[in-house]
Design an enzyme around this catalytic site. Structure first.
Site, PDB file in Angstrom:
ATOM      1  N   ARG A 255       1.758   6.727  -5.932  1.00 21.90           N
ATOM      2  CA  ARG A 255       0.399   7.239  -6.091  1.00 21.90           C
ATOM      3  C   ARG A 255       0.242   8.487  -5.247  1.00 21.90           C
ATOM      4  O   ARG A 255       0.123   8.406  -4.018  1.00 21.90           O
ATOM      5  CB  ARG A 255      -0.621   6.174  -5.687  1.00 21.90           C
ATOM      6  CG  ARG A 255      -1.936   6.276  -6.475  1.00 21.90           C
ATOM      7  CD  ARG A 255      -3.000   5.430  -5.855  1.00 21.90           C
ATOM      8  NE  ARG A 255      -3.447   6.025  -4.627  1.00 21.90           N
ATOM      9  CZ  ARG A 255      -3.935   5.366  -3.582  1.00 21.90           C
ATOM     10  NH1 ARG A 255      -4.017   4.044  -3.622  1.00 21.90           N
ATOM     11  NH2 ARG A 255      -4.319   6.002  -2.495  1.00 21.90           N
ATOM     12  N   HIS A 259      -6.826   6.898  -4.477  1.00 21.17           N
ATOM     13  CA  HIS A 259      -7.056   5.757  -5.366  1.00 21.17           C
ATOM     14  C   HIS A 259      -8.096   6.099  -6.421  1.00 21.17           C
ATOM     15  O   HIS A 259      -7.941   5.781  -7.599  1.00 21.17           O
ATOM     16  CB  HIS A 259      -7.547   4.565  -4.530  1.00 21.17           C
ATOM     17  CG  HIS A 259      -8.105   3.457  -5.348  1.00 21.17           C
ATOM     18  ND1 HIS A 259      -7.304   2.657  -6.125  1.00 21.17           N
ATOM     19  CD2 HIS A 259      -9.380   3.019  -5.545  1.00 21.17           C
ATOM     20  CE1 HIS A 259      -8.065   1.768  -6.759  1.00 21.17           C
ATOM     21  NE2 HIS A 259      -9.321   1.972  -6.421  1.00 21.17           N
ATOM     22  N   TYR A 268      -4.427   6.676   5.658  1.00 22.48           N
ATOM     23  CA  TYR A 268      -3.397   5.640   5.584  1.00 22.48           C
ATOM     24  C   TYR A 268      -2.073   6.068   4.969  1.00 22.48           C
ATOM     25  O   TYR A 268      -1.071   5.411   5.131  1.00 22.48           O
ATOM     26  CB  TYR A 268      -3.939   4.398   4.848  1.00 22.48           C
ATOM     27  CG  TYR A 268      -4.461   4.642   3.441  1.00 22.48           C
ATOM     28  CD1 TYR A 268      -3.573   4.766   2.363  1.00 22.48           C
ATOM     29  CD2 TYR A 268      -5.826   4.732   3.178  1.00 22.48           C
ATOM     30  CE1 TYR A 268      -4.040   4.972   1.076  1.00 22.48           C
ATOM     31  CE2 TYR A 268      -6.302   4.941   1.880  1.00 22.48           C
ATOM     32  CZ  TYR A 268      -5.404   5.058   0.839  1.00 22.48           C
ATOM     33  OH  TYR A 268      -5.866   5.270  -0.429  1.00 22.48           O
TER      34      TYR A 268
HETATM   35  C1  LIG Z   1     -10.666  -8.957  -8.350  1.00 27.55           C
HETATM   36  C2  LIG Z   1     -10.793  -7.608  -7.712  1.00 27.55           C
HETATM   37  N1  LIG Z   1     -10.694  -7.520  -6.382  1.00 27.55           N
HETATM   38  C3  LIG Z   1     -10.833  -6.315  -5.766  1.00 27.55           C
HETATM   39  C4  LIG Z   1     -11.065  -5.176  -6.493  1.00 27.55           C
HETATM   40  C5  LIG Z   1     -11.265  -3.826  -5.785  1.00 27.55           C
HETATM   41  N2  LIG Z   1     -10.130  -2.949  -6.086  1.00 27.55           N
HETATM   42  C6  LIG Z   1     -10.188  -1.997  -7.042  1.00 27.55           C
HETATM   43  S1  LIG Z   1      -8.731  -1.223  -7.275  1.00 27.55           S
HETATM   44  C7  LIG Z   1      -7.979  -2.138  -6.055  1.00 27.55           C
HETATM   45  C8  LIG Z   1      -6.530  -1.945  -5.761  1.00 27.55           C
HETATM   46  C9  LIG Z   1      -5.663  -2.234  -6.962  1.00 27.55           C
HETATM   47  O1  LIG Z   1      -4.334  -1.954  -6.669  1.00 27.55           O
HETATM   48  P1  LIG Z   1      -3.201  -2.066  -7.751  1.00 27.55           P
HETATM   49  O2  LIG Z   1      -3.278  -3.391  -8.459  1.00 27.55           O
HETATM   50  O3  LIG Z   1      -1.920  -1.739  -7.099  1.00 27.55           O
HETATM   51  O4  LIG Z   1      -3.554  -0.991  -8.864  1.00 27.55           O
HETATM   52  P2  LIG Z   1      -3.685   0.592  -8.654  1.00 27.55           P
HETATM   53  O5  LIG Z   1      -5.110   0.834  -8.271  1.00 27.55           O
HETATM   54  O6  LIG Z   1      -2.712   1.003  -7.614  1.00 27.55           O
HETATM   55  O7  LIG Z   1      -3.379   1.152  -9.997  1.00 27.55           O
HETATM   56  C10 LIG Z   1      -8.895  -3.016  -5.486  1.00 27.55           C
HETATM   57  C11 LIG Z   1      -8.596  -3.943  -4.387  1.00 27.55           C
HETATM   58  C12 LIG Z   1     -11.161  -5.331  -7.887  1.00 27.55           C
HETATM   59  N3  LIG Z   1     -11.384  -4.272  -8.704  1.00 27.55           N
HETATM   60  N4  LIG Z   1     -11.009  -6.542  -8.473  1.00 27.55           N
END
Ligand SMILES: Cc1ncc(C[n+]2csc(CCOP(=O)(O)OP(=O)(O)O)c2C)c(N)n1
Ligand SMILES: Cc1ncc(C[n+]2csc(CCOP(=O)(O)OP(=O)(O)O)c2C)c(N)n1
Ligand SMILES: [Mg+2]
Ligand SMILES: [Mg+2]
Lengths: 358, 324, 358, 324
Positions: A255, A259, A268
């Site tokens: 990434r 985010h 971080y």
């Molecule tokens: C059930 C849930 N918990 C927390 C969140 C908040 N949240 C949004 S994106 C994220 C990180 C997701 O990381 P990843 O699965 O690696 O996907 P990426 O964003 O890196 O594509 C979090 C914790 C959420 N959307 N859904």
């Protein structure tokens, strides 16, 4: 105690670096296919870059950037037929573009306008899943349901590295395996879940190691190599259609962007690594490959970029031309056949907003 | 008409509905080979095959989540949760998706799924086999909730749920699965959602109840026979609610006791009381009284009778209200 | 696509069959240890068999039978120190006996009497977990919490084959791995989740294949071989104490009894298989082993069985002598510091039950 | 006293409480390295170390479930759920264990854990970042619920939650995280659970609210200034509820409007109305009116203002009640 060996620590790659590593190729892809795939990549890239600009201009709300994730989205989608279903997370918000969805629809979604609603069956693209991993069981159910009907369609679910920690991922993957659902589980391992690095997400050596626990094959590919992703997905789709059930693909990328527009990764992330990864970004890599192959001219690139820019211009124009959503929409579509109280609530609200208070 | 137990009526409904619509399928833990731990789905596997009566892995969120996907593929899935308290792992799917997906498609795609489960206490079981979780469900937008109190309604409301275009949750009073018998119409039989039932007519006081609290309220009405003419209103569907029937009965008797097995705080009885407090103020001759389960974990079964609303408690509340 | 190789398809065994397969041995176990382990097995077996009788007599309620699961419970517990925590499911309801818990407590639990409540810290045995797999995160948290405090204790969580399908199992296992929590995950694979066979639960070749996905070692043992279970657990405990984190043990047995007293397995189970498995049941196998070793006399067996019978007689006597629980207990212990409404509710209830209605 | 934003007050509370009690630890997604997506936990990792401020895997049931185990090992864990709607995967742990484990040990073991999360709408976010889920929590026996409406209360109620021997859930109005500033006592500061606050005195009508509906109600009171003397009662803790304060205000003004952001059916406002219908009947000069969110999925943000209770809606309800 025996430690089970990790699967394929190596990443599968097709595209070389133009120097020491030679280019490979994927059979069955014509020159036209190769260019079409490039077109998809450019469309996604353009969508993403323009969206960040639109956000800064206040024209769309918070936006989840997918820069350097285009290859896994376009590569995987290219391996599917039109009847196959795509289950995106917020990170794949614009994947519908590859199925003919107007940019306006997706832009409206990020603008918080109900014009961002679509019928999944119109594009065989499910609604964007905001809660992590919760769409994996949906994809398993759809794929299983299609199979039960004797239809040929399969499904692909996109989710992140962080998503693999959720119970919903686990239950969905296991359901798909048990039902031998024709499903491709595509894990976008970009190394981060917001500020949480993969090392704080799992102790598995590779996420693909999870596949064996579901009794499904797994493969690990360079997620910034569109051809490797395409090839791995094509194999998984063939298996799925052949009645052999789901497969797991770990597509590894990094990434390089925040985010989402609201995030500041400087607190971080390792900025040097980000810079290095930016240099290896997926669209440029594929462009280099095509140029080395001699199938992409400067004019073609220019035309493709121009077309993508047009799509975005038209899209934002249309999104901004949408008339403000009527407040009646607050009450619509909660039910096909709503409880009577909703109509009463709306009437009351209209009365109050109309100024005839009390 | 056949005389059936409550759980037999449910089984009868399944046989009718799976025969009637080839898109209806049943999934859940032990619903196939075993025919359900209460035998609600007995005979379906043999009659309709393993594609339409599916023993799933032990994963409630997987069951409900895959049912969402099954809807997208054109099925009308009916999900069994083995017991009330084991439905909680699926609440996330319920709240984030089941209640929102139709909305999320701008009304273009429908999710005609049904969730059903045995609920409630009084069955001398270990913990977590006794909950009355309807509040979690009824508070969730986008889902409907029905709770039958008789064998005929158990069949008719489940049929309505299965045929409804929206997600519907049906709670079945397990206390009466085998102990309550009643006439059940054969074949096609639907009790429309949104219509309360006057279980007993009366003019002095209304007992408002649903599910297993209905027969209890009828007993309480019996106990009050010499003192007052007691109406028993069976709510039947919590959402959509038959508000008219509630208000009409309150207007008629002027006195309302609400009987609910679930813990009190923010239970569905609170909603009923709130509606009365807003819309029946001038009709009421006394306070709206709730007799409910208590705000504690459902107790060990040797003392569960003290937790459950009892005839004594209902009678006490009614008497105090009559004397108000 | 690469299929990751399954881990240890072979079951680890120590006890032979007295004929073609030779007995092995576990080092570090004295004769006294071996007999003590036998005592544990007999105690559990006696508890289970008497409980089924008590149930038929109407003296306890529904009861989850664990016949032929004693070896995995006793074997694993024997590898723990007293400071180590045990997290049982309903299938290990009586495991507290091995920690000095009176039979009365457990019998009271099944009798639905509050005397079945215990303080986990008194025995380092957590409360029985009724909802499947939900105690796995508790065990992970406790083990992690002990480690954070610099304590040496580890934890073991027992759960079934069906439990591996639940999100809670997945999240708990992953947490333990990420936190390097000193935890042993002991999966009782008895082939069935009520009426659901393992083949409808997973497509994994073996449940131990799940371990690699969490980056932890896994081992597969014959769950009816108490010494194999003991040895595998001891290794896992050593790893845990050494700071190397959790391990997964798949203990394979077969459910020869109904799921619980309310269940009738004849409609779904293969009764011939059940009969065959009953012949290989775990207590008799260990008894044969000890007799072949010459460390168990008829008198010792008799004495041990007699002691166990005494424990049960005393236990049921005490459970039945418990005075009926006061209804005040309905309101107690919901909170340390309860909302005032609870006292009012109790007063009201006492008034009504006292007969002073309205 | 320092003037802090609401989220700064929370951060201040954490620094104070982690300093004060070495058993307090914080866990959740992105609470460490990033200091929380709203920066509520900023600085804790650096100051108290990675053992006491833990970035967890992305698994809400894992977070809450392991917190149960952490309690058993003597910790007082404070769990962050990143957003309201992302707490739903943990509801199973909440209902089956967090609310029952103390009871299950016969009161011998305590589970002094805290769950906190930003809640509520109005922040122009994509779906599922806007829910008001307090009903699911408050209906669950064994847990307490607090919802602050000011920076000082955000600190004081969180401190009370952390120090409380029972599990406490704190919902923080994210709409006001950065937009609301206020004086916050420095250092040790606790607002006891179970005490409502009269945010504004009045004599003609009471607006009952909590969380982000409190400032809204104050605005409504301003708007009504020439017409009526409006009291605003900030409930602060939904469980234990300060029933006395509620009844006292109802007795004083005789008119009550309840303002709640969550969907109406069986929301906590229904509980408040039900209490009034049972215990304040003779004091009330008109119906108990609820102004709430609607029974629909929280809408897309371009139309969210129409969903949220507004000053107009509260004023309208108050006027109608005053004229009743
Ligand atoms: C059930 C849930 N918990 C927390 C969140 C908040 N949240 C949004 S994106 C994220 C990180 C997701 O990381 P990843 O699965 O690696 O996907 P990426 O964003 O890196 O594509 C979090 C914790 C959420 N959307 N859904
Ligand atoms: C969350 C949850 N869902 C369903 C149940 C009902 N139930 C009780 S035991 C059981 C089967 C468990 O099988 P397994 O995990 O293999 O353990 P075993 O009973 O074989 O020891 C089920 C479905 C439950 N207790 N908890
Ligand atoms: Mg990621
Ligand atoms: Mg089993």
């Amino acid at each position: 105690m025996a430690q089970v060996a990790a699967a394929e620590p190596e990443l599968r790659r097709v595209i070389g670096d133009g120097e020491t590593v030679a280019d490979g190729e994927v059979d069955g892809l014509s020159e036209a296919d190769l260019v079409a795939l490039y077109r998809d990549l450019v469309l996604l890239r353009t969508y993403d870059e323009r969206s960040v600009v639109y956000h800064r201009q206040g024209r769309i709300g918070t936006y989840a950037i997918f820069w350097n994730h285009e290859a896994m989205q376009a590569g995987a989608a290219f391996a599917l037929g039109d009847d196959d279903w795509i289950f995106p997370s917020y990170r794949e918000s614009a994947i519908g573009l590859l199925r003919g969805m107007p940019a306006e629809t997706i832009l409206s979604w990020w603008r918080g306008h109900p014009a961002g609603w679509w019928n999944p069956a119109d594009y065989n693209v499910a609604s964007i899943s905001v809660p992590i991993a919760t769409h994996v069981p949906h994809a398993a159910g759809l794929a299983w349901g299609k199979k039960l009907r004797g239809e040929d369609a399969c499904a692909i679910a996109f989710f992140g590295d962080g998503a693999t920690s959720e119970g919903a991922f686990h239950e969905g993957a296991n359901f798909a395996a048990v039902m031998r659902a024709p499903l491709v589980l595509l894990c976008n391992n970009n190394g981060w879940a917001i500020s949480t690095p993969l090392s704080a997400q799992t102790r598995a050596e590779a996420l693909v190691d999870k596949a064996v626990g579901y009794g499904m094959p797994g493969t690990r590919v360079d997620g910034a190599d569109v051809l490797a992703v395409y090839e791995a997905t094509r194999e998984a789709v063939e298996r799925a259609r052949g009645g052999e059930g789901p497969s797991f693909i770990e597509a590894v990328t990094y990434r390089t962007a925040p985010h989402a527009t609201a995030d500041d990764p400087r607190v971080y992330i390792d900025l040097e690594r980000v810079e290095a990864e930016k240099k290896r970004e997926c669209v440029g890599r594929y462009e280099g490959y095509l140029r080395r192959l001699g199938v992409l001219s400067d004019e073609a690139v220019e035309e493709i970029r121009g077309d993508a820019a047009d799509v975005m211009r038209t899209g934002i124009g249309a999104a901004e031309a949408e008339s403000p959503a009527d407040i009646g929409l607050v009450f619509e579509h909660a039910y096909v056949d709503p409880p009577p109280s909703l109509a009463a609530d709306l009437a009351d609200l209209r009365r109050i907003l109309g100024g005839s208070s009390g | 008409m056949a005389e059936l137990t409550l759980v037999e009526a449910i089984n009868d409904c399944f046989h009718t509905e799976l025969e009637r619509d080839e898109n209806v399928m049943v999934l859940g833990q032990d619903v196939g080979r075993a025919g359900g731990v209460f035998r609600a789905t007995a005979g379906l596997l043999d009659r309709f095959g393993a594609d339409r009566c599916v023993d799933t892995p032990l994963a409630e969120a997987g069951i409900l989540g895959s049912a969402v996907g099954l809807c997208m593929a054109g099925w009308r899935p009916v999900c069994e949760m083995q017991y009330d308290a084991f439905s909680y792992p699926a609440l996330d799917q319920l709240i984030t998706h089941v209640g929102r997906y139709h909305w999320r498609t701008g009304g273009r795609m429908t999710f005609p799924l049904t969730i059903r489960m045995p609920y409630g206490g009084g069955v001398r079981a270990p913990e977590l086999h006794d909950d009355s979780p309807e509040t979690y469900y009824v508070h969730t937008p986008g889902v409907k909730v029905a709770i039958p109190s008789t064998p005929a309604d158990a069949k008719g409301l489940l049929a309505a749920a299965i045929r409804d275009p929206d997600p519907v949750v049906v709670f079945e009073p397990k206390l009466h699965y085998r102990t309550m018998r009643g006439d059940v119409p054969e074949g096609d039989y639907v009790v429309p959602l949104g219509q309360a039932r006057i279980a007993r007519e009366g003019s002095d006081l209304t007992l408002v109840a649903y599910g297993s609290m209905v027969p209890l309220s009828e007993q309480a009405a019996d106990a009050l026979a010499g003192e007052a003419s007691v109406e028993v209103l069976d709510i039947r569907t919590l959402k959509p609610l038959d508000e008219e029937a509630l208000l009409a009965s309150a207007a008629k008797t002027g006195r309302v006791v609400i009987v609910q097995e679930a813990p009190r705080v923010a239970g569905f009885g609170a909603e009923l009381a709130a509606i009365l407090a807003e819309k029946a103020m001038l009709d009421l001759r006394g306070p709206v009284v709730r007799v409910t389960g208590f705000d504690v974990p459902y107790p060990y079964w040797q003392i569960e009778d003290a937790y459950m609303p009892s005839v004594e408690r209902v009678v006490d509340a009614a008497r105090r209200l009559l004397r108000f």
